[in-house]
Design an enzyme around this catalytic site. Structure first.
Site, PDB file in Angstrom:
ATOM      1  CG  ASP A  56      -2.168  -0.821   0.984  1.00 28.62           C
ATOM      2  OD1 ASP A  56      -2.200  -1.581   0.007  1.00 28.62           O
ATOM      3  OD2 ASP A  56      -3.098  -0.702   1.797  1.00 28.62           O
ATOM      4  CG  HIS A 106      -4.316   3.004  -1.185  1.00 26.07           C
ATOM      5  ND1 HIS A 106      -5.288   2.310  -0.497  1.00 26.07           N
ATOM      6  CD2 HIS A 106      -3.391   3.346  -0.249  1.00 26.07           C
ATOM      7  CE1 HIS A 106      -4.955   2.245   0.777  1.00 26.07           C
ATOM      8  NE2 HIS A 106      -3.808   2.875   0.965  1.00 26.07           N
ATOM      9  CG  HIS A 110      -3.862   7.256   2.330  1.00 26.15           C
ATOM     10  ND1 HIS A 110      -3.971   7.147   3.689  1.00 26.15           N
ATOM     11  CD2 HIS A 110      -3.629   6.002   1.891  1.00 26.15           C
ATOM     12  CE1 HIS A 110      -3.802   5.884   4.050  1.00 26.15           C
ATOM     13  NE2 HIS A 110      -3.599   5.170   2.976  1.00 26.15           N
ATOM     14  CG  HIS A 202       1.492  -0.430   5.145  1.00 25.31           C
ATOM     15  ND1 HIS A 202       0.790  -1.418   5.768  1.00 25.31           N
ATOM     16  CD2 HIS A 202       0.589   0.443   4.670  1.00 25.31           C
ATOM     17  CE1 HIS A 202      -0.507  -1.153   5.676  1.00 25.31           C
ATOM     18  NE2 HIS A 202      -0.658  -0.027   5.016  1.00 25.31           N
TER      19      HIS A 202
HETATM   20 ZN    ZN Z   1      -2.844   3.290   2.762  1.00 18.41          ZN
END
Ligand code: ZN
Length: 240
Positions: A56, A106, A110, A202
């Site tokens: 991500d 995504h 954010h 991540h």
């Molecule tokens: Zn994220």
């Protein structure tokens, strides 16, 4: 019962119902496998030993490091990109796609979209701008969506369902429980992965994500030794 008595009974009842409703909505907003509209996938039911690695908040300066690990191991992965990041570093987006990986949406910046502040136009804009940057990076496959922090409620799933976009979450999230501890991230991942799993990592922020980057090559080696084959999210969805 007097009128006052009825009120005394009704008020706590109404409060309890409202709290139960809020609790239910909160649970749905966080659910990895349910949303009110459209398709959501957190893993795929299969007998094949396949697993999808997903990263991500791509891309950042740390992207090259992750791409090198994947290239050395010949592993395809799925990068959930923040539109703004892609706009700032289009070269990295092209590099991800050029290396054979998949790009997913995504959102543009954010922000969580739980219906508390965003209009339908805002939701569409977040999706459209990011999809456009993904296409500019050269990715031509179906674009799946991952909500920031996994949160979604009404407007976002409604818009995703309207455009036929699949929401993709995960069933293994090692750094939620073991952030900063590479050995624990590795162990948790190896314990959690089963055929059809989607792993969330991540690896792109600086210090806080170092453990994810350190764990990645070991996770790849160990899963492969365990007979797993790595696929993109798109390939995984096609197994259904
Ligand atoms: Zn994220």
């Amino acid at each position: 019962m007097t009128r006052r008595g009825r009120v005394l009974v009704a008020v706590p009842l109404v409060i309890a119902c409202v709290l139960a409703l809020l609790y239910g909505l909160l649970a749905v907003s966080k659910s990895r496998s349910f949303q009110f509209f459209g398709e959501i996938v957190n893993r795929v039911e299969t007998d094949q030993r396949v697993v999808a690695l997903t990263f991500d908040d791509a891309p950042t300066e740390r992207t090259a490091e992750v791409l090198d690990v994947l290239a050395a191991a010949r592993v395809p992965a799925t990068f959930y990109a923040i539109g703004r990041n892609l706009e700032e570093r289009p070269d990295l987006g092209r590099r991800i796609v050029g290396a054979g990986h998949e790009l997913g949406n995504h959102t543009y910046d954010h922000r969580r979209m739980l219906g508390t502040h965003e209009t339908p136009g805002y939701v569409r804009d977040q999706l459209d701008r990011t999809d456009a940057r993904i296409r500019e990076a050269g990715y031509s496959g179906a674009i799946t969506f991952r909500p920031p922090n996994g949160k979604k409620l009404l407007g976002l799933p409604w818009e995703l369902s309207r455009r036929g976009t699949t929401t993709v979450t995960w069933d293994v999230e090692p750094d939620t429980f073991h952030a900063g501890d590479a050995a624990a991230i590795e162990r948790y991942t190896l314990d959690g992965v089963r055929p059809g799993s989607i792993v969330l990592l991540h690896p792109f922020c600086e210090e806080g994500c170092r453990a994810d980057r350190e764990a990645l090559p070991r996770i790849v080696d160990r899963l492969r030794a365990d007979g797993y084959r790595f696929v993109t999210v798109g390939d995984l969805l096609r197994l259904r």
